[in-house]
Design an enzyme around this catalytic site. Structure first.
Site, PDB file in Angstrom:
ATOM      1  N   LYS A   1       0.939  -1.096   0.112  1.00 44.61           N
ATOM      2  CA  LYS A   1       0.077   0.078   0.028  1.00 44.61           C
ATOM      3  C   LYS A   1       0.837   1.359  -0.040  1.00 44.61           C
ATOM      4  O   LYS A   1       0.586   2.129  -0.909  1.00 44.61           O
ATOM      5  CB  LYS A   1      -0.981  -0.122   1.246  1.00 44.61           C
ATOM      6  CG  LYS A   1      -1.783   1.196   1.508  1.00 44.61           C
ATOM      7  CD  LYS A   1      -2.704   0.959   2.673  1.00 44.61           C
ATOM      8  CE  LYS A   1      -3.269   2.436   3.098  1.00 44.61           C
ATOM      9  NZ  LYS A   1      -4.511   2.342   3.814  1.00 44.61           N
TER      10      LYS A   1
ATOM     11  N   GLU B   1      10.677  -4.465   4.420  1.00 44.70           N
ATOM     12  CA  GLU B   1      10.770  -5.981   4.087  1.00 44.70           C
ATOM     13  C   GLU B   1      10.292  -6.283   2.682  1.00 44.70           C
ATOM     14  O   GLU B   1      11.245  -6.884   1.840  1.00 44.70           O
ATOM     15  CB  GLU B   1       9.768  -6.838   4.937  1.00 44.70           C
ATOM     16  CG  GLU B   1       9.959  -6.866   6.455  1.00 44.70           C
ATOM     17  CD  GLU B   1       9.344  -5.850   7.251  1.00 44.70           C
ATOM     18  OE1 GLU B   1       9.043  -4.784   6.731  1.00 44.70           O
ATOM     19  OE2 GLU B   1       9.126  -6.043   8.514  1.00 44.70           O
TER      20      GLU B   1
ATOM     21  N   GLY C   1      -4.864  -1.907   4.907  1.00 47.08           N
ATOM     22  CA  GLY C   1      -4.070  -2.837   4.518  1.00 47.08           C
ATOM     23  C   GLY C   1      -4.769  -4.327   4.853  1.00 47.08           C
ATOM     24  O   GLY C   1      -4.599  -4.991   3.994  1.00 47.08           O
ATOM     25  N   ARG C   2      -5.284  -4.516   6.142  1.00 49.59           N
ATOM     26  CA  ARG C   2      -5.779  -5.725   6.417  1.00 49.59           C
ATOM     27  C   ARG C   2      -7.379  -6.060   5.924  1.00 49.59           C
ATOM     28  O   ARG C   2      -7.842  -6.925   5.932  1.00 49.59           O
ATOM     29  CB  ARG C   2      -5.881  -5.824   8.120  1.00 49.59           C
ATOM     30  CG  ARG C   2      -6.198  -4.808   8.740  1.00 49.59           C
ATOM     31  CD  ARG C   2      -6.199  -4.735  10.183  1.00 49.59           C
ATOM     32  NE  ARG C   2      -6.530  -3.576  11.040  1.00 49.59           N
ATOM     33  CZ  ARG C   2      -5.748  -2.394  10.898  1.00 49.59           C
ATOM     34  NH1 ARG C   2      -4.540  -2.306  10.367  1.00 49.59           N
ATOM     35  NH2 ARG C   2      -6.088  -1.397  11.544  1.00 49.59           N
TER      36      ARG C   2
ATOM     37  N   GLU D   1      -4.779  -6.620  14.599  1.00 48.80           N
ATOM     38  CA  GLU D   1      -4.271  -5.307  14.512  1.00 48.80           C
ATOM     39  C   GLU D   1      -5.252  -4.367  14.442  1.00 48.80           C
ATOM     40  O   GLU D   1      -5.162  -3.080  14.641  1.00 48.80           O
ATOM     41  CB  GLU D   1      -3.642  -5.261  12.919  1.00 48.80           C
ATOM     42  CG  GLU D   1      -2.641  -4.185  12.733  1.00 48.80           C
ATOM     43  CD  GLU D   1      -1.920  -4.324  11.250  1.00 48.80           C
ATOM     44  OE1 GLU D   1      -0.730  -4.512  11.389  1.00 48.80           O
ATOM     45  OE2 GLU D   1      -2.421  -4.329  10.339  1.00 48.80           O
TER      46      GLU D   1
ATOM     47  N   HIS E   1      -5.407 -33.322  17.641  1.00 47.55           N
ATOM     48  CA  HIS E   1      -4.433 -33.963  18.165  1.00 47.55           C
ATOM     49  C   HIS E   1      -3.497 -33.189  18.731  1.00 47.55           C
ATOM     50  O   HIS E   1      -1.848 -33.850  18.811  1.00 47.55           O
ATOM     51  CB  HIS E   1      -3.888 -35.113  17.066  1.00 47.55           C
ATOM     52  CG  HIS E   1      -5.108 -35.953  16.632  1.00 47.55           C
ATOM     53  ND1 HIS E   1      -5.409 -37.188  17.236  1.00 47.55           N
ATOM     54  CD2 HIS E   1      -6.102 -35.801  15.661  1.00 47.55           C
ATOM     55  CE1 HIS E   1      -6.282 -37.682  16.717  1.00 47.55           C
ATOM     56  NE2 HIS E   1      -6.865 -36.806  15.913  1.00 47.55           N
TER      57      HIS E   1
ATOM     58  N   LYS F   1       9.360  -0.949  14.089  1.00 45.34           N
ATOM     59  CA  LYS F   1      10.050  -0.462  12.623  1.00 45.34           C
ATOM     60  C   LYS F   1      11.240   0.459  13.099  1.00 45.34           C
ATOM     61  O   LYS F   1      12.459   0.334  12.500  1.00 45.34           O
ATOM     62  CB  LYS F   1       9.089   0.168  11.898  1.00 45.34           C
ATOM     63  CG  LYS F   1       7.919  -0.881  11.280  1.00 45.34           C
ATOM     64  CD  LYS F   1       7.026  -0.279  10.354  1.00 45.34           C
ATOM     65  CE  LYS F   1       5.735  -0.918   9.925  1.00 45.34           C
ATOM     66  NZ  LYS F   1       4.914  -0.011   9.334  1.00 45.34           N
TER      67      LYS F   1
HETATM   68  O1  F6P Z   1       3.105  -2.372   9.513  1.00 47.61           O
HETATM   69  C1  F6P Z   1       1.591  -2.786   9.617  1.00 47.61           C
HETATM   70  C2  F6P Z   1       1.368  -2.683   8.153  1.00 47.61           C
HETATM   71  O2  F6P Z   1       1.041  -1.333   7.885  1.00 47.61           O
HETATM   72  C3  F6P Z   1      -0.128  -3.550   7.892  1.00 47.61           C
HETATM   73  O3  F6P Z   1      -1.006  -2.782   8.497  1.00 47.61           O
HETATM   74  C4  F6P Z   1       0.040  -3.842   6.309  1.00 47.61           C
HETATM   75  O4  F6P Z   1      -0.836  -4.670   6.082  1.00 47.61           O
HETATM   76  C5  F6P Z   1       1.637  -3.994   6.247  1.00 47.61           C
HETATM   77  O5  F6P Z   1       2.285  -3.305   7.116  1.00 47.61           O
HETATM   78  C6  F6P Z   1       2.033  -3.951   4.863  1.00 47.61           C
HETATM   79  O6  F6P Z   1       2.087  -2.482   4.552  1.00 47.61           O
HETATM   80  P1  F6P Z   1       2.157  -1.902   2.900  1.00 47.61           P
HETATM   81  O7  F6P Z   1       1.209  -2.777   2.295  1.00 47.61           O
HETATM   82  O8  F6P Z   1       2.269  -0.712   3.043  1.00 47.61           O
HETATM   83  O9  F6P Z   1       3.690  -2.695   2.612  1.00 47.61           O
END
Ligand code: F6P
Length: 549
Positions: free
Chosen positions: A208, A214, A272-273, A358, A389, A513
């Site tokens: 987003k 990452e 995002g979620r 979240e 199990h 972060k």
């Molecule tokens: O750090 C949390 C977050 O902002 C989530 O809410 C989001 O889904 C994820 O990181 C990834 O964010 P992006 O889509 O901006 O890379």
């Protein structure tokens, strides 16, 4: 500042406390004395039949919970969300994932602009691209057909498409390979691409913000692999045919070197979620095809409309949200298990973890005051029968109250052999048996009647009275998946509304972060990081020592 009374001082809250203090009959008794219970405590939405009869509730409990929902104006906030008001207060944003599945002729306005045409324009662009990849018309840089699709993203930009890809595997183009890379641990990308040919591989960079470290790190490494790896294409122009981006941030996408024509847009009013039914679902759309993707959106919409229009006493997300409040706030339940009896839903609970934890993992209210009540639960679980199990022992005989959702389907997928199809009854027998055992348990008298030695009786007694919801549908179709996800989205919404928290921000992830960025130079260059605590300093030193040896 809100001038409404604190949640726990509301009469509707204290009425629930009093009701809880009165105690309640065991589920065995509730069922024995109320023959209509199993029929009455069922709510239907779309293809979902939701049985909530095995809950520690009576008609009075439900009425009191409904009064709490009315007092906290859950439906008022719901309407504000659907209207596009900026209910995400701390980010000053509208919350409009529901517009992503609105029909083309709907009008949903953000700041006076109808966003539905933009949603459908992106859907059309995605459909066109997905069809071209699926048909082989979109080729790689060397003219080879795309056979592999690798989604690079994290959090909502990974969990949604990865979960839905697994869920709808039976609907996917089996000749294509799909992989989902999220972890900044280089092993993730390595394992995802080690057996792939770069000339046949499409990377979808899903972010987003397009600033998530990452994702950008993995995307950069993927580009290196594509161009300079052992079978690298050795031409920068190849990026245009092998990289597309899903983002709200055109500038950052361009900075990364991806052609804005290869960007699929979404907007800041999609959290995002809550985003896998936006452009973030492109990998899924390539997998299942545009028609199935749209069927999934239809499923979401069925539940959106139900949430908006069904009366409170038959409103599934409202009822499920209220039940969660009943356990979390009045029974001290700390967690909530989601146990799908479907291998295809193997990632569903992990997806819900982000959606719920979240959203509702908050300890200040919408006005910034510390909350004096419990908020979101720990959500956990894996598919049955595997969990049976492993950890069900604790649910049955441990000391904790763990409400659980059992999700199952009447039919397995068509593709299975007859022998494998026949296993489905065994799978579902387990679901029904667990709901029964959890609710009704086994009394000491029943154990003794089996001739069990007295010293074993306590060990073999099941207290029961463990609440479950059973969600049953005919089969796991794209529409049913959309219905399930929307059901949980709105359940989480209901709870956030009652707890008076902002379910749409996630500031809690920021500190880690920032600290990671500060600590990293100490690991890579041995740099001095001022202000590090003594434990972290020692850990960093130990890490560097181990790394060198
Ligand atoms: O750090 C949390 C977050 O902002 C989530 O809410 C989001 O889904 C994820 O990181 C990834 O964010 P992006 O889509 O901006 O890379």
């Amino acid at each position: 500042m809100s001038d409404s009374p604190k949640l726990t001082r509301r009469p509707e809250w204290t009425a629930l406390e009093d009701h809880r203090a009165e105690g309640a009959p065991h589920l065995r008794e509730l069922f024995a004395t109320d023959p209509g219970r199993a029929e009455r405590y069922v709510v239907r939405v779309g293809d979902l039949r939701i049985d909530y009869s095995k809950h520690l509730i009576t008609d009075e409990t439900l009425a009191l919970l409904q009064e709490l929902a009315t007092a906290t104006d859950v439906f008022g906030l719901r309407d504000a969300m659907f209207r596009g008001e900026r209910i995400n207060l701390t980010e000053d944003r509208a919350v409009l994932h529901t517009a992503l599945r609105a029909p083309a002729n709907a009008v949903v306005e953000v700041d006076g602009e109808n966003v539905v045409p933009r949603v459908h324009a992106v859907l059309d662009k995605m459909s066109d691209f997905a069809s071209r990849v699926r048909s082989g018309e979109w080729t790689g840089h060397t003219g080879k057909r795309i056979k592999n699709v690798v989604n690079i993203g994290i959090g909502g930009s990974d969990l949604g498409p990865a979960m839905a890809y697994e869920a709808l595997r039976a609907y996917t183009a089996r000749e294509l390979t799909f992989r989902f890379v999220s972890n900044v641990d280089g092993a993730d990308l390595h394992e995802a691409v080690r057996d792939l040919d770069p000339a046949e591989t499409l990377f979808i960079v899903a972010s987003k913000t397009f600033t998530t470290i990452e994702t950008i790190t993995n995307a950069t490494s993927a580009r290196t692999w594509l161009l300079d790896g052992p079978a690298g294409l050795r031409d920068d122009k190849a990026v245009a045919k092998h990289f597309v981006a899903l983002s709200t941030n055109a500038e950052k996408v361009t900075d990364f070197g991806i052609d804005p024509d290869n960007m699929f847009e979404f907007w800041d009013w999609v959290g995002g979620r809550y985003s896998y039914d936006s452009a973030i679902g492109l990998s899924l759309m390539i997998a299942v095809g545009p028609d199935h993707f749209r069927e999934m959106l239809d499923g979401f919409r069925i539940v959106d409309e139900h949430f908006q229009n069904a009366p409170a006493e038959a409103n599934a997300p409202l009822i499920l949200g209220l039940l969660g409040v009943w356990y979390g706030n009045f029974h001290d339940a700390q967690s909530h298990a989601v146990l799908p009896y479907s291998h295809y839903l193997s990632k569903f609970t992990a997806y819900l973890q982000q959606l719920d934890m979240e959203s509702n993992g908050k300890s200040v209210d919408r006005d910034g005051n510390p909350v004096e009540w419990q908020t979101g639960p720990v959500v956990w679980g894996t598919p049955g029968t595997n969990g049976q199990h492993a950890y069900y022992q604790l649910i049955h005989q441990g000391t904790k109250l763990i409400p659980a959702d059992l999700i199952g389907f009447a039919r397995p997928i068509d593709e299975l052999s007859d022998e494998l199809k026949a296993q489905h009854d065994l799978l579902m027998a387990n679901l029904f048996a667990q709901g029964q055992a959890l609710a009704f348990g086994k009394t000491a008298e029943e154990v003794r009647a089996e001739g069990v030695a007295e010293e074993q009786v306590a060990h073999r007694t099941f207290q029961g009275n463990h609440p479950t919801t059973t969600v049953l549908a005919k089969e796991l179709t794209p529409s049913v998946l959309g219905q399930l996800v929307a059901l949980y989205e709105h359940k989480v919404f209901v709870q956030g509304a009652i707890w008076h928290i902002d379910s749409f921000d996630q500031w809690g992830v920021e500190l880690g972060k920032v600290l990671a960025r500060r600590v990293e130079p100490a690991l890579t260059e041995g740099a001095d990081v001022p202000g590090l605590d003594s434990s972290t300093t020692a850990l960093v030193a130990a890490y560097r020592e181990l790394k060198e040896v």
